[in-house]
Design an enzyme around this catalytic site. Structure first.
Site, PDB file in Angstrom:
ATOM      1  N   ASP A  84      35.991  39.025  22.579  1.00  0.00           N
ATOM      2  CA  ASP A  84      35.569  38.857  23.969  1.00  0.00           C
ATOM      3  C   ASP A  84      36.397  37.788  24.678  1.00  0.00           C
ATOM      4  OD1 ASP A  84      34.011  38.980  26.346  1.00  0.00           O
ATOM      5  OD2 ASP A  84      32.736  37.356  25.610  1.00  0.00           O
TER       6      ASP A  84
ATOM      7  N   HIS B  11      26.968  36.114  20.641  1.00  0.00           N
ATOM      8  CA  HIS B  11      28.410  36.192  20.869  1.00  0.00           C
ATOM      9  C   HIS B  11      28.992  34.958  21.570  1.00  0.00           C
ATOM     10  CE1 HIS B  11      27.155  37.811  24.816  1.00  0.00           C
ATOM     11  NE2 HIS B  11      28.352  37.495  25.260  1.00  0.00           N
ATOM     12  N   HIS B  12      28.136  34.022  22.014  1.00  0.00           N
ATOM     13  CA  HIS B  12      28.662  32.759  22.550  1.00  0.00           C
ATOM     14  C   HIS B  12      28.372  31.552  21.659  1.00  0.00           C
ATOM     15  CE1 HIS B  12      30.356  34.281  26.254  1.00  0.00           C
ATOM     16  NE2 HIS B  12      29.244  34.943  26.521  1.00  0.00           N
TER      17      HIS B  12
ATOM     18  N   LYS C 239      23.963  40.593  31.337  1.00  0.00           N
ATOM     19  CA  LYS C 239      24.394  40.123  32.663  1.00  0.00           C
ATOM     20  C   LYS C 239      23.731  40.899  33.792  1.00  0.00           C
ATOM     21  CE  LYS C 239      28.917  38.044  31.688  1.00  0.00           C
ATOM     22  NZ  LYS C 239      30.375  38.205  31.819  1.00  0.00           N
TER      23      LYS C 239
ATOM     24  N   HIS D 265      27.915  43.828  24.505  1.00  0.00           N
ATOM     25  CA  HIS D 265      27.683  42.397  24.297  1.00  0.00           C
ATOM     26  C   HIS D 265      27.190  41.663  25.547  1.00  0.00           C
ATOM     27  CE1 HIS D 265      31.822  42.285  25.899  1.00  0.00           C
ATOM     28  NE2 HIS D 265      31.563  41.039  26.271  1.00  0.00           N
ATOM     29  N   ASP D 266      27.659  42.064  26.717  1.00  0.00           N
ATOM     30  CA  ASP D 266      27.303  41.357  27.950  1.00  0.00           C
ATOM     31  C   ASP D 266      26.284  42.101  28.800  1.00  0.00           C
ATOM     32  OD1 ASP D 266      28.603  38.934  27.921  1.00  0.00           O
ATOM     33  OD2 ASP D 266      30.455  39.705  28.826  1.00  0.00           O
TER      34      ASP D 266
ATOM     35  N   HIS E 257      22.254  35.124  29.733  1.00  0.00           N
ATOM     36  CA  HIS E 257      22.570  36.556  29.581  1.00  0.00           C
ATOM     37  C   HIS E 257      22.528  36.973  28.106  1.00  0.00           C
ATOM     38  CE1 HIS E 257      26.805  35.331  28.640  1.00  0.00           C
ATOM     39  NE2 HIS E 257      26.953  36.536  28.127  1.00  0.00           N
TER      40      HIS E 257
END
Ligand code: C2E
Ligand code: SIN
Ligand code: SIN
Ligand code: FE
Ligand code: FE
Length: 411
Positions: free
Chosen positions: A356, A313-314, A262, A258-259, A287
């Site tokens: 998360d 996801h954010h 970054k 998911h990240d 990201h």
């Protein structure tokens, strides 16, 4: 060529449907989870030639490892543990055993009766398994899992072909041709799956290198929480077993990644001890878009879900998340759109959002300390219907024992 090819025994020719085999090859190229792929390769090969049992070995160093063992006669639903009889066993790659011979030479073996192998060949059948289980191995077809680049990844061994009435018969030359061709495709797919599994882990490690607090343990925990949450959701929505299995397989990888976007952020942001400036916040939020870009050119369900999760996801249930609706994620200048809300956000992303944040709150970061469990649980409860899908919050609470067990496992 093996000496036994010309055994003077009547062969029953049963017509096979090679178009079915093509279909399967097409299917296996889309499986990216290695375990799922191996199991499917063995199962489909057995189905195609009506073999009662089979073993898939993977090569590592000078040994073959029993990776999958299937046996219709021995391993019934009511005795599932038997499946692992062999799971830690290995076989030397040399000319003594049947599978070892095939891995060592790259030739296939077609034997009508393993208890009747002529004495002028180097290999012999090892009857230990039969003795231990009182199973009777008769006919056998063993082919190398050899890629187009001549890399031998392992061996596919099919045991006891059956005719329509269930009688054990020899495998045919036609079976050998088809299965050899199938095994080559399977080997290519296995090689690809191994690479993509390694790539996933390498990408996560790369991100980890940059941010000393976000470890690959965090990524694995988010992956594990997410599939538990999905399963609870799917059971409640009566999703069929096959779909659940498939979704869990691709969701775990997507959640782990998911990240991954970054990696595009500067160390200054990633390691900053305090709060972020305005421009830094914009960069940080990007990201999501950087992550989605990584998967957008590829078109398997696996990549589609990884892109979906990285991008969304954010987002927040109440529509105040980021990056929001964006026309073109490849646009040179990154612009955030109006937030997606409620079910506009894909289910997988709603799940990962909750997993998360729970894990981020419970962990130490460069900019914050870890929270107490009660504090994190209160936050999640308060955010139901605001930051998070309220249904998922309910499932999270009801399955909290499992979530906690996962947290304890990956520390
Ligand atoms: P992360 O550390 O993995 O955090 C993921 C998400 O967990 C955050 O998304 C946020 O929703 C939640 N979260 C984490 N810590 C807290 C907290 O102390 N309080 C609350 N209410 N929520 C928290 P967000 O905010 O979009 O941040 C995304 C990423 O940006 C973070 O990932 C982190 O790498 C970075 N970041 C966020 N805020 C800061 C900050 O103040 N300073 C620095 N240096 N980095 C930050
Ligand atoms: C086994 O599956 O029992 C081993 C067969 C062999 O000797 O290669
Ligand atoms: C799905 O069924 O996969 C999505 C449904 C939802 O977003 O709630
Ligand atoms: Fe994130
Ligand atoms: Fe995270």
């Amino acid at each position: 060529m093996a000496a036994l090819d010309t055994a003077p025994r009547a062969r029953t020719i049963i017509s096979r449907d090679p178009t079915r085999l093509l279909q399967i090859v097409e299917e296996i190229y889309h499986i990216k989870d290695l375990d799922t792929l191996l199991e499917k390769v063995l199962l489909e090969a057995r189905n195609f030639v009506k073999a009662e049992a089979g073993t898939l070995y993977l090569a590592a160093g000078r040994y073959l490892y029993f990776s999958y063992v299937q046996n219709e006669a021995l391993f019934r639903e009511d005795r599932p543990k038997d499946k692992y009889i062999y799971s830690n066993k290995r076989l030397a790659i040399d000319k003594n055993s049947l599978a070892g011979y095939v891995a060592a030479t790259g030739d296939s073996l077609l034997i009508d009766d393993v208890y009747d192998i002529s004495s002028n060949v180097s290999y012999h059948f090892n009857p230990d398994f039969d003795k231990k289980t009182s199973y009777k191995t008769g006919s056998i077809l063993v082919v190398p899992l050899e890629t187009t680049d001549h890399l031998i990844l392992g061996v596919l061994q099919l045991i006891n072909a059956k005719n329509e009435t269930g009688l054990i018969i020899p495998f045919s030359m036609q079976d050998r041709l088809y299965i050899t061709e199938f095994a080559r495709n399977a080997a290519n797919a296995i090689e690809k799956a191994k690479l993509s599994r390694e790539m996933v882990l390498r990408m996560v490690e790369l991100a980890e290198l940059r941010d000393p607090y976000e470890t690959s343990q965090h990524a694995k925990r988010v992956g594990a929480y997410s599939i538990e949450l999905y399963e609870a959701w799917a059971l409640r929505h009566r999703v069929e077993d096959r779909k659940i299995k498939h979704m869990k397989e691709i969701l775990r990888n997507a959640a782990i990644l998911h990240d991954v976007g970054k990696v595009a952020l500067s160390d200054v942001i990633l390691r900053k001890p305090g709060g972020l400036g305005k421009d830094e916040i914009i960069q940080m939020k990007s990201h999501t878009i950087h992550g989605a870009r990584l998967f957008k050119y590829v078109h398997s369900p696996w990549d589609r879900m990884a892109a979906e999760v990285a991008l969304n996801h954010h987002e927040r249930w109440d529509g105040r998340g980021y990056p929001g609706k964006i026309d073109n994620i490849f646009a040179r200048e990154i612009r955030f759109g109006p937030g997606k809300r409620e079910k506009e956000i894909p289910l997988a992303a709603r799940i990962v959002a909750l997993a998360d944040v729970y894990d981020a709150l419970m962990s130490k970061r460069s900019y914050k300390d870890s929270w107490k469990e009660e504090q994190a649980m209160r936050y999640i409860r308060v955010q139901a219907g605001r930051q998070f899908d309220p249904e998922l919050v309910g499932l999270f609470q009801r399955n909290y024992d499992t979530i906690r067990a996962i947290r304890k496992r990956y520390v």
